[in-house]
Write a protein that holds these residues in place. Structure first.
Motif, PDB file in Angstrom:
ATOM      1  N   THR A  85       0.785  -1.193  -0.025  1.00 13.63           N
ATOM      2  CA  THR A  85      -0.012   0.095  -0.007  1.00 13.63           C
ATOM      3  C   THR A  85       0.670   1.151   0.024  1.00 13.63           C
ATOM      4  O   THR A  85       1.741   1.273   0.754  1.00 13.63           O
ATOM      5  N   VAL A  86       0.599   2.184  -0.776  1.00 10.68           N
ATOM      6  CA  VAL A  86       1.495   3.240  -1.017  1.00 10.68           C
ATOM      7  C   VAL A  86       0.661   4.623  -0.899  1.00 10.68           C
ATOM      8  O   VAL A  86      -0.471   4.673  -1.245  1.00 10.68           O
ATOM      9  N   ARG A  87       0.930   5.690   0.189  1.00 17.00           N
ATOM     10  CA  ARG A  87       0.447   6.939  -0.019  1.00 17.00           C
ATOM     11  C   ARG A  87       0.954   7.900  -0.700  1.00 17.00           C
ATOM     12  O   ARG A  87       2.198   7.978  -0.845  1.00 17.00           O
ATOM     13  N   LEU A  88       0.158   8.580  -1.478  1.00 19.23           N
ATOM     14  CA  LEU A  88       0.725   9.487  -2.670  1.00 19.23           C
ATOM     15  C   LEU A  88      -0.074  10.898  -2.317  1.00 19.23           C
ATOM     16  O   LEU A  88      -1.055  11.115  -1.919  1.00 19.23           O
ATOM     17  N   ASP A  89       0.823  11.795  -2.621  1.00 20.52           N
ATOM     18  CA  ASP A  89       0.253  13.288  -2.256  1.00 20.52           C
ATOM     19  C   ASP A  89      -0.534  13.682  -3.922  1.00 20.52           C
ATOM     20  O   ASP A  89      -0.312  12.759  -4.923  1.00 20.52           O
ATOM     21  N   ASP A  90      -1.240  14.785  -3.697  1.00 18.49           N
ATOM     22  CA  ASP A  90      -1.782  14.913  -4.915  1.00 18.49           C
ATOM     23  C   ASP A  90      -1.312  15.186  -6.418  1.00 18.49           C
ATOM     24  O   ASP A  90      -1.707  14.418  -7.409  1.00 18.49           O
ATOM     25  N   GLU A  91       0.059  15.690  -6.419  1.00 19.31           N
ATOM     26  CA  GLU A  91       0.877  15.592  -7.494  1.00 19.31           C
ATOM     27  C   GLU A  91       1.093  14.412  -8.061  1.00 19.31           C
ATOM     28  O   GLU A  91       0.913  14.273  -9.026  1.00 19.31           O
ATOM     29  N   LEU A  92       1.670  13.610  -7.116  1.00 20.16           N
ATOM     30  CA  LEU A  92       2.027  12.124  -7.671  1.00 20.16           C
ATOM     31  C   LEU A  92       0.861  11.316  -8.184  1.00 20.16           C
ATOM     32  O   LEU A  92       1.133  10.677  -9.055  1.00 20.16           O
ATOM     33  N   TYR A  93      -0.347  11.559  -7.495  1.00 25.36           N
ATOM     34  CA  TYR A  93      -1.464  10.688  -7.812  1.00 25.36           C
ATOM     35  C   TYR A  93      -1.785  11.032  -9.316  1.00 25.36           C
ATOM     36  O   TYR A  93      -2.390  10.222 -10.025  1.00 25.36           O
ATOM     37  N   GLU A  94      -1.960  12.556  -9.550  1.00 24.59           N
ATOM     38  CA  GLU A  94      -2.147  12.837 -10.784  1.00 24.59           C
ATOM     39  C   GLU A  94      -1.241  12.739 -11.918  1.00 24.59           C
ATOM     40  O   GLU A  94      -1.630  12.197 -12.890  1.00 24.59           O
ATOM     41  N   LEU A  95      -0.031  12.517 -11.616  1.00 25.89           N
ATOM     42  CA  LEU A  95       0.986  12.273 -12.427  1.00 25.89           C
ATOM     43  C   LEU A  95       0.736  10.765 -12.864  1.00 25.89           C
ATOM     44  O   LEU A  95       1.030  10.264 -14.247  1.00 25.89           O
ATOM     45  N   LEU A  96       0.425   9.917 -11.760  1.00 28.39           N
ATOM     46  CA  LEU A  96       0.247   8.391 -11.927  1.00 28.39           C
ATOM     47  C   LEU A  96      -1.224   8.075 -12.882  1.00 28.39           C
ATOM     48  O   LEU A  96      -1.149   7.387 -13.999  1.00 28.39           O
ATOM     49  N   GLN A  97      -2.012   9.074 -12.624  1.00 29.04           N
ATOM     50  CA  GLN A  97      -3.401   8.797 -13.459  1.00 29.04           C
ATOM     51  C   GLN A  97      -3.110   9.312 -15.044  1.00 29.04           C
ATOM     52  O   GLN A  97      -3.659   8.675 -15.990  1.00 29.04           O
ATOM     53  N   LYS A  98      -2.387  10.249 -15.144  1.00 26.70           N
ATOM     54  CA  LYS A  98      -2.240  10.657 -16.504  1.00 26.70           C
ATOM     55  C   LYS A  98      -1.356   9.621 -17.264  1.00 26.70           C
ATOM     56  O   LYS A  98      -1.672   9.362 -18.396  1.00 26.70           O
ATOM     57  N   TYR A  99      -0.380   9.010 -16.548  1.00 26.09           N
ATOM     58  CA  TYR A  99       0.480   8.026 -17.143  1.00 26.09           C
ATOM     59  C   TYR A  99      -0.326   6.947 -17.587  1.00 26.09           C
ATOM     60  O   TYR A  99      -0.250   6.147 -18.676  1.00 26.09           O
ATOM     61  N   CYS A 100      -1.468   6.369 -16.695  1.00 24.60           N
ATOM     62  CA  CYS A 100      -2.282   5.464 -16.823  1.00 24.60           C
ATOM     63  C   CYS A 100      -3.217   5.470 -17.868  1.00 24.60           C
ATOM     64  O   CYS A 100      -3.569   4.796 -18.917  1.00 24.60           O
ATOM     65  N   GLN A 101      -3.782   6.888 -18.110  1.00 22.29           N
ATOM     66  CA  GLN A 101      -4.376   7.124 -19.113  1.00 22.29           C
ATOM     67  C   GLN A 101      -3.686   7.109 -20.624  1.00 22.29           C
ATOM     68  O   GLN A 101      -4.265   6.638 -21.523  1.00 22.29           O
ATOM     69  N   THR A 102      -2.510   7.644 -20.652  1.00 20.68           N
ATOM     70  CA  THR A 102      -1.884   7.600 -21.640  1.00 20.68           C
ATOM     71  C   THR A 102      -1.443   6.277 -22.102  1.00 20.68           C
ATOM     72  O   THR A 102      -1.339   6.049 -23.672  1.00 20.68           O
ATOM     73  N   LYS A 103      -1.186   5.387 -21.280  1.00 14.80           N
ATOM     74  CA  LYS A 103      -0.739   4.147 -21.602  1.00 14.80           C
ATOM     75  C   LYS A 103      -2.001   3.149 -21.572  1.00 14.80           C
ATOM     76  O   LYS A 103      -1.621   1.793 -21.923  1.00 14.80           O
ATOM     77  N   ASN A 104      -2.972   3.586 -21.238  1.00 13.64           N
ATOM     78  CA  ASN A 104      -4.384   2.789 -21.172  1.00 13.64           C
ATOM     79  C   ASN A 104      -4.033   1.474 -20.367  1.00 13.64           C
ATOM     80  O   ASN A 104      -4.226   0.435 -20.753  1.00 13.64           O
ATOM     81  N   MET A 105      -3.650   1.820 -19.086  1.00 13.17           N
ATOM     82  CA  MET A 105      -3.681   0.536 -18.144  1.00 13.17           C
ATOM     83  C   MET A 105      -3.983   0.944 -16.871  1.00 13.17           C
ATOM     84  O   MET A 105      -4.194   2.133 -16.592  1.00 13.17           O
ATOM     85  N   SER A 106      -4.267  -0.065 -15.999  1.00 13.95           N
ATOM     86  CA  SER A 106      -4.564   0.330 -14.532  1.00 13.95           C
ATOM     87  C   SER A 106      -3.495   0.835 -13.656  1.00 13.95           C
ATOM     88  O   SER A 106      -2.389   0.704 -14.233  1.00 13.95           O
ATOM     89  N   GLU A 107      -3.644   1.389 -12.544  1.00 12.85           N
ATOM     90  CA  GLU A 107      -2.795   1.962 -11.616  1.00 12.85           C
ATOM     91  C   GLU A 107      -1.837   0.813 -11.269  1.00 12.85           C
ATOM     92  O   GLU A 107      -0.520   0.996 -11.257  1.00 12.85           O
ATOM     93  N   SER A 108      -2.450  -0.588 -10.841  1.00 15.19           N
ATOM     94  CA  SER A 108      -1.625  -1.550 -10.544  1.00 15.19           C
ATOM     95  C   SER A 108      -0.684  -2.210 -11.721  1.00 15.19           C
ATOM     96  O   SER A 108       0.623  -2.317 -11.552  1.00 15.19           O
ATOM     97  N   GLU A 109      -1.197  -2.190 -12.840  1.00 16.40           N
ATOM     98  CA  GLU A 109      -0.280  -2.598 -14.162  1.00 16.40           C
ATOM     99  C   GLU A 109       0.987  -1.515 -14.350  1.00 16.40           C
ATOM    100  O   GLU A 109       1.907  -1.938 -14.630  1.00 16.40           O
ATOM    101  N   ALA A 110       0.619  -0.217 -14.121  1.00 17.17           N
ATOM    102  CA  ALA A 110       1.702   0.680 -14.315  1.00 17.17           C
ATOM    103  C   ALA A 110       2.726   0.737 -13.060  1.00 17.17           C
ATOM    104  O   ALA A 110       3.831   0.770 -13.534  1.00 17.17           O
ATOM    105  N   VAL A 111       2.290   0.559 -11.832  1.00 19.00           N
ATOM    106  CA  VAL A 111       3.195   0.374 -10.988  1.00 19.00           C
ATOM    107  C   VAL A 111       4.106  -0.902 -11.223  1.00 19.00           C
ATOM    108  O   VAL A 111       5.184  -0.610 -10.975  1.00 19.00           O
ATOM    109  N   ARG A 112       3.400  -2.058 -11.559  1.00 18.49           N
ATOM    110  CA  ARG A 112       4.353  -3.048 -11.983  1.00 18.49           C
ATOM    111  C   ARG A 112       5.321  -2.722 -13.007  1.00 18.49           C
ATOM    112  O   ARG A 112       6.450  -3.165 -12.748  1.00 18.49           O
TER     113      ARG A 112
END
Length: 88
Positions: free
Chosen positions: A50-77
């Motif tokens: 389990t990871v806690r992220l601040d707003d900036e990192l969470y938005e960055l992860l969300q953008k990455y997931c949208q551009t790569k069309n993958m889930s958050e878990s897949e992106a982190v892996r």
């Protein structure tokens, strides 16, 4: 005989629309037990983090997931697996 069997297991029949039946050599009849849970994967994932992220990192992860069309878990892996090629 079959009507009694269906009546006995009416809740299962109504839920799924069918019954899996096992007929033994001595002509005893029973309902096949339902399997629970998801089917096992070949290479199951054993660890959960389990990871806690601040707003900036969470938005960055969300953008990455949208551009790569993958889930958050897949992106982190995927991002963690890229660390294999880095020298520490």
């Amino acid at each position: 005989m079959w009507e009694e069997f269906v009546e006995k297991h009416k809740n299962i029949y109504e839920r799924f629309g069918y019954l899996d039946v096992v007929v033994h050599d001595d002509l005893r009849v029973e309902r096949k037990k339902l399997q629970r849970g998801r089917p096992k994967e070949e290479k199951s994932k054993s660890y959960r983090i389990t990871v806690r992220l601040d707003d900036e990192l969470y938005e960055l992860l969300q953008k990455y997931c949208q551009t790569k069309n993958m889930s958050e878990s897949e992106a982190v892996r995927q991002l963690i697996s890229e660390l294999k090629w880095k020298r520490f």
